[in-house]
Scaffold this motif. Structure first.
Motif, PDB file in Angstrom:
ATOM      1  N   THR A   1      18.866  38.739  -8.262  1.00 37.75           N
ATOM      2  CA  THR A   1      19.603  38.189  -9.324  1.00 37.75           C
ATOM      3  C   THR A   1      19.363  38.820 -10.741  1.00 37.75           C
ATOM      4  OG1 THR A   1      19.250  35.852  -8.299  1.00 37.75           O
ATOM      5  CG2 THR A   1      20.063  35.903 -10.629  1.00 37.75           C
TER       6      THR A   1
ATOM      7  N   THR B   1      18.201  34.264 -16.188  1.00 38.98           N
ATOM      8  CA  THR B   1      17.507  35.586 -15.470  1.00 38.98           C
ATOM      9  C   THR B   1      18.336  36.567 -15.776  1.00 38.98           C
ATOM     10  OG1 THR B   1      16.283  34.253 -13.868  1.00 38.98           O
ATOM     11  CG2 THR B   1      16.570  36.447 -13.486  1.00 38.98           C
TER      12      THR B   1
ATOM     13  N   LYS C   1      14.742  38.039  -8.033  1.00 39.11           N
ATOM     14  CA  LYS C   1      14.675  39.750  -7.893  1.00 39.11           C
ATOM     15  C   LYS C   1      16.152  40.419  -7.898  1.00 39.11           C
ATOM     16  CE  LYS C   1      11.874  40.108  -4.502  1.00 39.11           C
ATOM     17  NZ  LYS C   1      11.917  38.784  -3.882  1.00 39.11           N
TER      18      LYS C   1
ATOM     19  N   GLY D   1      13.564  34.543  -2.913  1.00 32.03           N
ATOM     20  CA  GLY D   1      14.587  33.664  -3.737  1.00 32.03           C
ATOM     21  C   GLY D   1      13.893  33.248  -5.096  1.00 32.03           C
TER      22      GLY D   1
HETATM   23  P1  ADP Z   1      14.995  37.376  -4.280  1.00 26.68           P
HETATM   24  O1  ADP Z   1      15.648  38.606  -4.514  1.00 26.68           O
HETATM   25  O2  ADP Z   1      13.774  37.419  -5.459  1.00 26.68           O
HETATM   26  O3  ADP Z   1      14.687  36.971  -2.859  1.00 26.68           O
HETATM   27  P2  ADP Z   1      17.652  36.405  -4.963  1.00 26.68           P
HETATM   28  O4  ADP Z   1      17.938  36.607  -6.476  1.00 26.68           O
HETATM   29  O5  ADP Z   1      18.056  36.928  -4.051  1.00 26.68           O
HETATM   30  O6  ADP Z   1      16.041  36.409  -4.891  1.00 26.68           O
HETATM   31  O7  ADP Z   1      17.870  34.780  -5.087  1.00 26.68           O
HETATM   32  C1  ADP Z   1      17.564  33.863  -5.878  1.00 26.68           C
HETATM   33  C2  ADP Z   1      18.418  32.588  -5.481  1.00 26.68           C
HETATM   34  O8  ADP Z   1      17.867  31.479  -6.457  1.00 26.68           O
HETATM   35  C3  ADP Z   1      19.772  32.511  -5.965  1.00 26.68           C
HETATM   36  O9  ADP Z   1      20.391  31.873  -4.999  1.00 26.68           O
HETATM   37  C4  ADP Z   1      20.125  32.136  -7.454  1.00 26.68           C
HETATM   38  O10 ADP Z   1      21.203  31.681  -7.589  1.00 26.68           O
HETATM   39  C5  ADP Z   1      18.911  31.104  -7.387  1.00 26.68           C
HETATM   40  N1  ADP Z   1      18.308  30.733  -8.678  1.00 26.68           N
HETATM   41  C6  ADP Z   1      18.291  29.415  -9.153  1.00 26.68           C
HETATM   42  N2  ADP Z   1      17.635  29.466 -10.350  1.00 26.68           N
HETATM   43  C7  ADP Z   1      17.450  30.706 -10.598  1.00 26.68           C
HETATM   44  C8  ADP Z   1      16.842  31.275 -11.662  1.00 26.68           C
HETATM   45  N3  ADP Z   1      16.343  30.833 -12.780  1.00 26.68           N
HETATM   46  N4  ADP Z   1      16.727  32.758 -11.932  1.00 26.68           N
HETATM   47  C9  ADP Z   1      17.133  33.263 -10.599  1.00 26.68           C
HETATM   48  N5  ADP Z   1      17.557  32.843  -9.685  1.00 26.68           N
HETATM   49  C10 ADP Z   1      17.757  31.571  -9.611  1.00 26.68           C
END
Ligand code: ADP
Ligand code: MG
Length: 150
Positions: free
Chosen positions: A43, A14, A41, A38
């Motif tokens: 990330t 990502t 976004k 999760g």
């Molecule tokens: P959001 O902001 O959408 O709530 P985050 O980016 O804060 O999501 O959290 C995503 C979580 O999922 C992180 O802990 C990240 O390490 C995990 N994760 C696992 N696989 C992926 C992936 N393919 N892409 C993005 N995040 C991932």
């Protein structure tokens, strides 16, 4: 309008996509992010920041709604999850029209205030834990951007 999508099986994938995208961005670009908690976004935004040469750690601006970072271009990182009134003027427009790149998590919550042209990313959590990222360009600028990156 064509849609694009890819599967991301790890956070790094990502981020790598975001880094590549960052290299093509210019001032005034707006990226809207949708997807459950999760989904990735923040990330994605971390990767984008890295790609813009931002060294400060980027995290979810939970209480601040808007955070600003300095890189090759300024990055305005919004998380509008806690915005209660979709029409409340919190000065979003100045950011959208500013000298930087704006990323909006939970963008639909301020839909009426978003610019008409933007790059929409929808992140879906698949059953197997992977993320499906659907990229939808809205407007010519973003269609060209997608043609370059995909
Ligand atoms: P959001 O902001 O959408 O709530 P985050 O980016 O804060 O999501 O959290 C995503 C979580 O999922 C992180 O802990 C990240 O390490 C995990 N994760 C696992 N696989 C992926 C992936 N393919 N892409 C993005 N995040 C991932
Ligand atoms: Mg987040």
């Amino acid at each position: 309008m064509a849609n694009y999508q890819f599967i991301s099986t790890q956070p790094e994938e990502t981020k790598d996509f975001a880094k590549r995208l960052a290299g093509l961005l210019k001032e005034g670009d707006v990226i809207a992010l949708e997807g459950d908690l999760g989904a990735g976004k923040t990330t994605f935004t971390k990767g984008l920041a890295e790609g813009l040469g931002i060294t400060r750690n980027v995290n979810s601006p939970t209480f601040t709604i808007i955070k600003e970072y300095q890189g090759r271009l300024p990055l305005y990182h919004m998380d509008v999850y806690r915005v209660e009134d979709a029409f409340e003027d919190l000065g979003f427009e100045e950011y959208f029209e500013g000298n930087g790149v704006t990323v909006v998590e939970w963008a639909h919550l301020i839909e009426a205030q978003l610019p008409q042209e933007l790059l929409l990313l929808q992140l879906y959590l698949d059953d197997n834990g992977a993320r499906r990222v659907v990229v939808e360009p809205k407007g010519k600028r973003y269609e060209e951007l997608c043609e370059e990156i995909f």
